[in-house]
Design an enzyme around this catalytic site. Structure first.
Site, mmCIF file in Angstrom:
data_model
loop_
_atom_site.group_PDB
_atom_site.id
_atom_site.type_symbol
_atom_site.label_atom_id
_atom_site.label_comp_id
_atom_site.label_asym_id
_atom_site.label_seq_id
_atom_site.Cartn_x
_atom_site.Cartn_y
_atom_site.Cartn_z
ATOM 1 N N ASP A 119 -21.706 -39.288 -9.325
ATOM 2 C CA ASP A 119 -20.258 -39.307 -9.909
ATOM 3 C C ASP A 119 -19.478 -38.149 -9.885
ATOM 4 O OD1 ASP A 119 -18.466 -40.819 -11.245
ATOM 5 O OD2 ASP A 119 -18.743 -40.747 -12.482
ATOM 6 N N GLU A 173 -10.126 -37.085 -11.843
ATOM 7 C CA GLU A 173 -9.932 -38.458 -11.253
ATOM 8 C C GLU A 173 -10.875 -38.697 -13.187
ATOM 9 O OE1 GLU A 173 -12.469 -42.647 -11.344
ATOM 10 O OE2 GLU A 173 -13.358 -40.705 -12.203
ATOM 11 N N GLU A 174 -11.777 -37.804 -13.403
ATOM 12 C CA GLU A 174 -12.567 -38.114 -15.068
ATOM 13 C C GLU A 174 -11.517 -38.607 -16.178
ATOM 14 O OE1 GLU A 174 -15.699 -39.805 -14.847
ATOM 15 O OE2 GLU A 174 -16.552 -39.305 -13.116
ATOM 16 N N ASP A 184 -16.106 -44.637 -4.628
ATOM 17 C CA ASP A 184 -17.060 -44.013 -6.428
ATOM 18 C C ASP A 184 -18.253 -44.600 -6.156
ATOM 19 O OD1 ASP A 184 -17.351 -43.003 -8.504
ATOM 20 O OD2 ASP A 184 -15.386 -42.998 -8.690
#
Length: 353
Positions: free
Chosen positions: A177, A209-210, A232
């Protein structure tokens, strides 16, 4: 999976690149895509785009974020222990006892995350999850002065676990991820360079993104695509205590997961299904009545709107040092996205009707 592709995936997931500190993984992406791309673009926030057929139309943006969760050095104690804060979302029961690496001006420094041992924890507190600010990284420094010669405030920290092949074509890594997604869009671009589409394709390794989908938002604004497919991971439901009623029925080895939902363009969804069926690629469907929690959420609302789809890979143990997936699902996702891109032309109508 061809050996060169697998080697790239392994190096990518082993790299240390938490949100905002993605340069090591982004550089690997550049090195991999440069031989087959017509152009490679980098922007000030850190996104990297491999461009295939830049003169084509319409513009398609493929997005896979290259950042991972991690930690950041916040304070160094008199004992030389390093206290940290989170980068991205963490389950607080996971970090204690893990081996980590700190990216410093001297390179990677190994350490371990420590906490008070179970023998010394009050019985009433033994069943409670620790708070991150009660944990620390021990690099073996004798005191604060020695630790400060090794580590600086703001240095990023990631789990030290490396890629591990498992049985039945499965693998474990600390950051599938979503470096897996960056790998997928790079592979799709490679496949498209061999059988070129009519559209212009921008395969983007997005950043941050996180911590808020920021790379996808700025990347979409800069590229101004008419069509997009984000990639994703998604929650697998083929292990204990996962509710299929809540997340759906996704499993490892079931093929790419194609999302249908409120933020997904209906025509993009249909074309992804059609492409999978034409190419004999197995697929699974997940649904999202609102946000998807992926780059797709930021891209679909960029500028005047983008016809956006989402292709995911089922993943076990998300946001842990031992995320597990099926390699064939990753490879087939790249094949599916490349096949979709070849079906998009200037005449394709993506307006909902």
């Amino acid at each position: 999976m061809r050996s060169e592709s697998l080697d790239f995936l392994i190096r990518l997931v082993n790299a240390s690149s938490p949100s905002g500190y993605e340069a090591p993984a982004s550089s690997l992406f550049v090195d991999y895509v440069s031989p087959f791309s017509d152009d490679v673009m980098r922007d000030v926030i850190g996104n990297v785009a491999a461009v295939v057929n830049p003169g084509g139309s319409p513009r398609i943006m493929l997005s896979g974020h290259v950042d991972e969760i991690g930690f950041i050095v916040r304070y160094i104690s008199e004992e030389g222990l390093i206290f940290f804060g989170p980068i991205g979302g963490h389950d607080p029961v996971i970090p204690a006892g893990q081996r980590v690496t700190i990216r410093t001006h001297q390179g990677l420094i190994p350490g371990v995350i420590g906490r008070k041992p179970i023998h010394l924890i009050d019985p009433d507190d033994r069943g409670k999850a620790p708070k991150l600010h009660d944990l620390w990284v021990d690099v073996g420094a004798k005191d604060k002065d020695e630790a400060e010669k090794l580590v600086s405030l703001g240095d990023p920290i990631t789990y030290a676990d490396q890629y591990e092949a498992l049985h039945n074509g499965r693998a474990a890594a600390k950051s599938f991820d979503n470096k897996m997604g960056a790998f997928i869009v790079a592979e799709a671009a490679r496949l498209l360079s061999e059988n070129r589409p009519r559209a212009a394709v921008y395969a983007v390794a997005t950043v941050q993104e996180e911590i808020g989908l920021f790379g996808a938002a700025t990347g979409a604004f800069g590229i101004d695509p008419q069509v997009a497919v984000a990639t994703d991971v998604t929650q697998a439901a083929d292990y204990p205590d996962i509710s299929k009623k809540r997340v759906g029925d996704m499993k490892l080895g079931g093929g790419p997961v194609i999302c249908r939902g409120s933020k997904i363009n209906h025509q993009v969804f249909k074309m992804l299904i059609d492409a999978a069926q034409k190419e004999n690629i197995p697929f699974q469907i997940e649904v999202a009545g609102g946000g998807t929690g992926t780059d797709a959420d930021a891209i679909h609302a960029a500028r005047a709107g983008v016809a956006t789809g989402l292709v995911s890979v089922a993943l076990r143990y998300m946001h842990t040092p031992c995320e597990v997936l099926q390699l064939s699902d990753v490879e087939q996702s790249a094949q599916l996205i490349a096949a979709f891109c070849r079906t998009v032309t200037e005449e394709t109508d993506f307006i909902p009707r």
